[in-house]
Write an enzyme that holds these catalytic residues in place. Sequence first.
Site, PDB file in Angstrom:
ATOM      1  N   HIS A 133     -18.012  -3.869  -2.084  1.00  0.00           N
ATOM      2  CA  HIS A 133     -16.704  -4.199  -2.649  1.00  0.00           C
ATOM      3  C   HIS A 133     -16.482  -5.709  -2.624  1.00  0.00           C
ATOM      4  O   HIS A 133     -17.083  -6.410  -1.815  1.00  0.00           O
ATOM      5  CB  HIS A 133     -15.603  -3.484  -1.860  1.00  0.00           C
ATOM      6  N   LYS A 567      -1.884   1.993  -0.131  1.00  0.00           N
ATOM      7  CA  LYS A 567      -1.208   1.273  -1.214  1.00  0.00           C
ATOM      8  C   LYS A 567      -0.102   2.138  -1.821  1.00  0.00           C
ATOM      9  O   LYS A 567       0.925   1.638  -2.288  1.00  0.00           O
ATOM     10  CB  LYS A 567      -2.243   0.897  -2.283  1.00  0.00           C
TER      11      LYS A 567
END
Length: 910
Positions: A133, A567
């Site tokens: 990532h 999130k």
Amino acid sequence: MTESSPTREQLRLEGFEQIDETLETLIDCLAEALKSLGEDDLLPYLPWSGTVPEDHPPEGTQQLYSIGFQLLNMTEERVAAAIRREREKTLGADSIRGLWPRALKDMRAMGLSPEEIIGVLRDVDVQPVLTAHPTEAKRSSVRERHRALYDELVRSEYPKYTERERRRIRQRMVTALETLWRTGEIHLVRPDLFRELRDAIHYLRDLFPHALNRLDLHFTEAWRDAGFPMDTLRAAENVPRLSFGTWIGGDRDGHPLVTPEVTHETLGMLRKAALQLLHRELVTLGTQLTLSRQLNDVPDELETRIDELTFTLGDEAVSTALHNRFHEEPWRHLAALMAARLERQIEGLPGYPGPAAFGEDLKLLGDTISTTGCTHIDEQYIRPLRQKLDIFGFHLATLDVRQNSEFHDQAIAQLLTAAGVPDGENYGSWPEEERLTLLENELKSPRPFLHDTASAGEQADLVLDAHRVLAAEIEEHGKHGLGALIVSMTRQLSDLLGVFLLAREAGLMEMTPEGPVCPLEVVPLFETMDDLERAPGIMAAYLSHPFVKRRAAPVQQVMLGYSDSNKDCGILAAAWSLHEAQENLTQVATEHGVKLRFFHGRGGTISRGAGPTHWFMAALPHGSLSGGFRMTEQGESIAQKYANLANATYNLELLLAGTAITTAHHRQPAPAEDPAESLVPELSAASQHAYQQLLHAEGFIDFYRQATPIDALENSRIGSRPARRTGTKGHSIADLRAIPWVFSWTQARFYLPGWFGVGSALEEMKTNSPDKFAALKDALPQSTFLSYTLTNVETNLASANLELMRSYAGLVADEALRQRFMDIIVAEFERTRDLLAELFDGDMRSRRPRMAKTLDIREAPLRVLHRQQVQLIAHWRQLVADGQDSEAEALFPKLLLSINAISSGLRTTG
């Protein structure tokens, strides 16, 4: 020996002293390097060398502080290892929580016999999965310089060196720092996938095998020191099991560069690296096999195998050379022939048909050398290589293939349209019942919709071609190197069954008497809060489906996302949703006679699931860990955990021993109910409400995009993967990946996703139900889940900085907008901090002095960097707004260096 508080305090103070002394030495070396490079104007700004001026620092301060933080991080890692060693000497090996001596002691205290412990270890199957990532900001060249410096730091600890030898070591450290200063620190060009893969291969091929030698030794010693019989352990062979996985080259969720061709090349690179690893280990082994035929009886089977390999090698010159060199040392001769065969295989020539055949030759070496009485050679050199073969095989790491359910829907829609199915182009919006009806009917048939040369559309071609690569890999090399087909954003049963349809279309199927079976496991990834709530129902239907039952697998993998859930609803609600999902999924699996292997998609920050490994495992729902454990290792966390041998060994031991002791506990009857658990749903709902109220407030996106460097991160060259799933920049938090979401708040020192909403939830309970709040406080010490979660929240609060938050908020152009959201954020910050101190009976500093030390030592130089970054962001944005693109691009490397320097200081990105 029991641990006394004074001894513990003494070791802590000793560690603090060592940090200060080691850091002072390294900073002195850095000063010497700067002098030799003519960078004298930076000397007054050296961190931790007295009072550092904060006004108008010269060019190069960012790089200076970035390197300073790298030296501090290295110092803390090294001192932590030294203090663990001192703790073991003073208090005993079993005083260190999370490692093998303590784990075996705890299992024995549970009443388990050595045989029963082996029964637990047989089921322990741990696999860290390396991912790429966009969070690793450092170039590999910088990490190479770090390793050289770390090696010299280790050498400097040897107490018997002369003064001359110490001067040489110091000079090599200065040289390493000179080189580091002149080595480009950041990516000015976005790295490609194969660069990321080569970085991962470095850990897999060059570092982990050495760590495994130590890890195996630590476990063997702990077993022996516990008084357990060695023959019981050796009879069990390779337990507990450790292996490695990767997503690099297989994770195509929102990553358009991961093409079928990339996946094919990735598998080849991993295979070649595995053969290189085994070849290197075999050559090293050969140096130990110097037994002479003049002094030992040579078994006939050994002589026969030497003749066979000599004949099949197919290279008379090499065979003759090996015979002439090693004929008098037959065991070494066989090892050399095996190595020559591997070397040909690395070059693409015929070699061993598979790892099993290579393993048979290794077993022959071990069995025959044991007949000479040299059993220690087998134990210390041959057995570890057989273990590495078991771990790495001819594939190095298993490659998962991940794709988003929406992308699969588009591919299926294109197939249906090409096949003339009415309304097929709208498959993605069909009702679930209609989707399932189509899938049920189609999965009864082995026939594909289209000929394998026909094209149905871009998405369909990409999915099918990727599956064809996997089918070809199985045909040629078997399934050893392939992991699972992972479906991110799994929302309903058809998202999983649709993968079988795509696999059938690509020929990724095996025929059985009962019907077709997919040779690779299809794994759901449940990410958002809603998906986690639906997960048990989806898995109940999935495990009941004939296509799945036909596979008759005793273990089903389920992946849990720690990023989008946070999130989506905030840290407390996300943690509770994950906890409940694991409990409910475990119950579903038990009802279907299946064990679950949870794959924890933990990120590098607390907001995305990180935290001390052994505490994380201790907080798992009882019964949810059946022995199988997978976990992502992302971005910079790979280097932090595994860049040096001591740290790599320690972190792998935490994983293995932690999984073993937790599995043993989860097999026991359920303990008394967590006394805080009944209060958590109320807290979770209230914290989610506060968090989502902030995110959905009018103007919040504008505030966020101006008060954090998210726009700089979207333009960065840190990783090969886009910051957004769609690859476009815009104002949608939903489309923004969780990593840059967390990264941006971290850089601006808000750490907002890691604490916001918790204070509101606690205040609401204290105000409206003071009796519940009092009960919560009483129950907290006995609640592993809530203690772990709230301690992580406290860590985020301690890492945040109100003064610096206000500095970044100053970038928000609209003063009213800025004030409105800062009032909300500051109030929630203070509320959460105060209520946690009340719950824990003291603030973080008084209870966690080590944490306070590591934060304090960083704060002064970080403050300088943050102030510089705020100015850089303002200047860069103004240039962009004025259309001065070339000037903005010229300034951007300084902004990237600023991001990298702050990341080094905080030890985290996203």
